[in-house]
Design a protein around this motif. Sequence first.
Motif: not given
Length: 251
Positions: A52-65, A96-101, A206-209
């Motif tokens: 959950t944390f990784a997904e929200s952090t990646a989404e925020q990073a994508t928005e900033e990018q 974002s890549h690190s959060m997916r990992h 996907g996230w959690g999959s």
Amino acid sequence: MTIEITVVFSPRLSTDGLPESEKYQAVLISDLLQRLSRELINNLTSDLDLVTFAESTAEQATEEQLALHRKGPDRNGPGVEFITYSNAVTGLARKSHSMRHWAHVATKDALLTVFHCREACILVTDAAAGTKKLRKRIRLEEAVAIRKELCDRVPNLTKLRNAVAHDGDHGRGRTEKYRASAPSITFTSAQVWKDRMVERQVTHGGWGSLVVTNNDDRMQFTLDASLVNDIEMIIYRFFACFEKASLPYGT
């Protein structure tokens, strides 16, 4: 995606009134039941929190990018500003890549935790089945039936676990194939591509999959609040089968 999980306390079996030959089994079962509680609360819920944390952090990073892309660098400014802009965009992409990992690692750990829960349940029922007096205070047949629900909740659990646990061995088949037949093989990129597609792969789904492909088989595991809640209820009902055995003998 975050959940509020009910703390499930494992029963501790009483050794009161048991023959000496069964007291160790009672202690062993208690330790295994405690491990189930620990695996469920500490591991599975933490894995879900990390996803959950990784997904929200990646989404925020994508928005900033995207915001940086829309703004763009100051083309009239000094060259150092463009370097700063480029580094910022690259840094957000890497985050974002690190959060997916991170999420992929947590999902694999969750799968192994579910498998460990099932194995602990098997050890518990096997230990109880080897007793005479103790098993009379345990709803053993019901416990065995509940235990099997873990596999029903996660189809192909053993195959998925083996693929994740032995992911490092996936190239062994190709290595042995080429060692045996290298002199007769004509190298082509098509052959390499075909072999890559045939070998077992554990990939981010996907996230959690996560997805496991092996030849023509495709299996998927998904970590979400529904899974954690379902497994919590299975373990809770499993614990209930040992409730009477946790009371002093004669009560």
